[in-house]
Motif scaffolding. Structure first.
Motif, PDB file in Angstrom:
ATOM      1  N   SER A  98      41.047  31.253  63.250  1.00 20.89           N
ATOM      2  CA  SER A  98      41.707  30.337  62.165  1.00 20.89           C
ATOM      3  C   SER A  98      41.364  30.797  60.839  1.00 20.89           C
ATOM      4  N   LYS A  99      40.360  32.018  60.653  1.00 19.44           N
ATOM      5  CA  LYS A  99      39.878  32.413  59.335  1.00 19.44           C
ATOM      6  C   LYS A  99      40.301  33.871  59.103  1.00 19.44           C
ATOM      7  N   ASP A 100      40.207  34.119  57.830  1.00 17.30           N
ATOM      8  CA  ASP A 100      40.088  35.523  57.361  1.00 17.30           C
ATOM      9  C   ASP A 100      39.053  35.782  56.411  1.00 17.30           C
ATOM     10  N   TYR A 101      39.152  36.782  55.726  1.00 26.33           N
ATOM     11  CA  TYR A 101      38.205  37.130  54.649  1.00 26.33           C
ATOM     12  C   TYR A 101      38.460  36.340  53.308  1.00 26.33           C
ATOM     13  N   TYR A 102      39.018  35.182  53.392  1.00 28.54           N
ATOM     14  CA  TYR A 102      39.399  34.467  52.069  1.00 28.54           C
ATOM     15  C   TYR A 102      37.968  33.974  51.150  1.00 28.54           C
ATOM     16  N   TRP A 103      36.853  34.189  51.665  1.00 29.90           N
ATOM     17  CA  TRP A 103      35.592  33.992  51.003  1.00 29.90           C
ATOM     18  C   TRP A 103      35.523  35.024  49.963  1.00 29.90           C
ATOM     19  N   TYR A 104      36.318  36.112  49.898  1.00 30.88           N
ATOM     20  CA  TYR A 104      36.071  37.058  48.831  1.00 30.88           C
ATOM     21  C   TYR A 104      36.118  36.297  47.342  1.00 30.88           C
ATOM     22  N   SER A 105      37.244  35.125  47.599  1.00 30.81           N
ATOM     23  CA  SER A 105      37.498  34.287  46.483  1.00 30.81           C
ATOM     24  C   SER A 105      36.808  32.965  46.635  1.00 30.81           C
ATOM     25  N   ASP A 116      25.328  40.795  44.283  1.00 29.80           N
ATOM     26  CA  ASP A 116      25.351  39.566  43.575  1.00 29.80           C
ATOM     27  C   ASP A 116      26.407  38.754  43.996  1.00 29.80           C
ATOM     28  N   ALA A 117      26.349  37.589  44.638  1.00 27.34           N
ATOM     29  CA  ALA A 117      27.287  36.620  45.160  1.00 27.34           C
ATOM     30  C   ALA A 117      28.000  35.958  44.364  1.00 27.34           C
ATOM     31  N   SER A 118      27.578  35.912  43.048  1.00 26.76           N
ATOM     32  CA  SER A 118      28.438  35.196  42.011  1.00 26.76           C
ATOM     33  C   SER A 118      29.534  36.164  41.465  1.00 26.76           C
ATOM     34  N   LEU A 119      29.613  37.483  42.161  1.00 25.32           N
ATOM     35  CA  LEU A 119      30.992  38.297  41.951  1.00 25.32           C
ATOM     36  C   LEU A 119      32.260  37.920  42.728  1.00 25.32           C
ATOM     37  N   LEU A 139      41.207  46.633  40.462  1.00 25.64           N
ATOM     38  CA  LEU A 139      40.608  45.613  41.053  1.00 25.64           C
ATOM     39  C   LEU A 139      39.370  45.143  40.427  1.00 25.64           C
ATOM     40  N   PRO A 140      39.259  44.635  39.049  1.00 25.18           N
ATOM     41  CA  PRO A 140      38.157  44.529  38.272  1.00 25.18           C
ATOM     42  C   PRO A 140      37.415  43.509  38.870  1.00 25.18           C
ATOM     43  N   LEU A 141      35.833  43.635  38.753  1.00 22.23           N
ATOM     44  CA  LEU A 141      34.998  42.583  39.306  1.00 22.23           C
ATOM     45  C   LEU A 141      34.851  41.382  38.129  1.00 22.23           C
ATOM     46  N   VAL A 142      34.729  40.240  38.496  1.00 18.48           N
ATOM     47  CA  VAL A 142      34.551  39.076  37.369  1.00 18.48           C
ATOM     48  C   VAL A 142      33.275  38.421  38.046  1.00 18.48           C
TER      49      VAL A 142
END
Length: 445
Positions: A31-38, A331-334, A379-382
């Protein structure tokens, strides 16, 4: 009088425990995917309840049986492939059944210039098989090893190879078999422009069980990293190479420093404080590419011949959204954005964003073809500070003509895709009760 069976008991009776799972571990995993990128999606979806049940069909007949059952009991059905998407595509917002199609993994036909496969075939397996037959897949995401063909078509857009062959809408899907969610599901064979309602649809307009994709002649690929003293020179080199029809290529991915510093497996091969362009070019073309790089003040700092292609980690493993993954490991804040820049003024747009936000936004581009044009996509990093700040950056980009395809939403309408209106109309016909992956297209049933 016998007690009435629950829907859970009914579907087990219909399909059996080999096809239907209700255990907590399977339901939560699928029930999951890679939404944790956001960080936005992670905050909103990580507490979402898992599906009530999981279906793992092995055939079209079993897919149709699940859909008919869901229609009869008004149970939502959310489809998934390998779950490598980034937008919550595979998250069942309304519960119900998650239908995992990874068991449908047969390569049905490799023909001259095409492959017909079940939707659960992994792209890496298909490419290996095609290359053994003297061909190769044309485009694929950086999740090539895990991603399925059906998942890529239903949830992706472009990838490695798009610099030559464009995105999924540019003839990279030839035909698909689709099942509707009705009392008696219809089997549709879809081709041509009708495919647009099923590409990047998150399974909302129908369930794709089979797909035919074009193949290209097998090419022996070299992998290179070109480095430049400035990011702007790396971009101009990338544009020139993208437009050079004499150089067959699969990848042109410029990125500003310090983004290349996040690629720990390659760090010894990357010169510090320099922009990098990750490249795949046909074997034998190194002298032309090296001369072009030198004309923009650059140099080739890393080169791997075709004999090692797919045998070690490749430069494409650091491009597209794998760039984001490597950055987040450091860096997990990216986090990231998806952006389309003006081909005639991308340098001016880059300068305005850097003047406004500095190193809060780190640039990573992919040169691609779209609709026959060479386009600088990004796909800029923020560095994520807050949702409010993230959308301040998004709104500024849009104000200067940079189109943002928002990766921080699960709603197709908010992703900037032009085909959503047509999908809504198709969904009303193919899914009259609105049970296919509900919540991903917002409309009144």
């Amino acid at each position: 009088m016998a007690a009435e069976l629950s829907w859970e008991q009914e579907i087990i009776k219909l399909l059996g425990e080999e096809i239907i799972a209700f255990d907590v571990e399977t339901r939560e995993k699928l029930s999951k995917d890679y939404y944790w990128y956001s960080p936005v999606l992670d905050n909103r979806l990580k507490g979402n309840k898992p599906a009530d049940g999981v279906a793992l069909p092995r055939s079209e007949a079993e897919v149709a049986a699940v859909l008919a059952f869901g229609y009869r009991y008004r149970i939502p059905v959310t489809v998934r492939g390998a779950g490598t998407g980034n937008y919550g595509q595979a998250v069942p917002l309304k519960g119900g059944i998650v239908m995992d199609l990874s068991r449908m993994d047969q390569i049905m036909e490799i023909g001259d210039g095409y492959a017909r496969v079940q939707c659960g075939v992994r792209l890496g397996v298909l490419d290996k098989t095609a290359r053994e037959a003297g061909q190769e897949i044309r485009i694929y995401p950086s999740t090539y090893v895990k991603a399925t063909v059906g998942g890529f078509v239903s949830g992706g857009s472009g990838g490695i190879g798009s610099i030559t062959y464009g995105n999924l809408w540019d003839g990279n899907v030839l035909e698909a078999v689709i099942y509707t969610m009705e009392e008696t599901p219809r089997r549709l064979v879809v081709a041509g422009k009708e495919l647009y309602d099923y590409i990047h649809n998150y399974g909302t307009t129908g369930i794709m069980t089979e797909v035919t994709v074009p193949l290209a002649p097998r090419t022996e690929w070299m992998q290179l990293i070109a480095q430049f003293p400035s990011f702007e020179s790396s971009m101009r080199f990338g544009e020139a190479l993208a437009k050079d029809g004499a150089v067959h290529k699969r990848l042109i991915s410029p990125m500003e420093w310090p983004v290349p510093s996040y690629f720990t497996p390659l760090i010894k091969s990357i010169m510090p404080d320099m922009a990098a362009v990750m490249l795949e070019i046909a074997d034998g073309l190194l002298p032309q590419v090296e001369a072009l790089a030198q004309s923009y003040g650059g140099q080739i700092g890393y080169a791997v011949g075709p004999e090692k292609y797919r045998k070690t980690i490749g430069v494409s493993d650091f491009t597209w959204n794998h760039t984001t993954l490597w950055a987040m490991k450091t860096d997990a804040s990216l986090t990231y954005l998806q952006a389309g820049f003006d081909p005639a003024d991308y340098i001016g747009q880059i300068r305005m964003i850097k003047d406004r936000f500095g190193d809060e936004v780190l640039f990573h581009f992919e040169w691609v073809r779209g609709g026959g044009r060479v386009i600088p996509t990004a796909l800029p990093l923020v560095f994520y500070k807050s949702e409010e700040r993230l959308y301040e950056i998004i709104h500024y980009c849009e104000s200067i003509g940079v189109k943002i395809f928002d990766p921080h939403t699960w709603v197709l309408d908010n992703g900037g895709r032009g085909e959503v209106g047509s999908m809504e109309r198709r969904k009303r016909v193919n899914d009259p009760q609105g049970l296919l992956n509900p919540g991903k297209i917002i409309y009144d049933v």
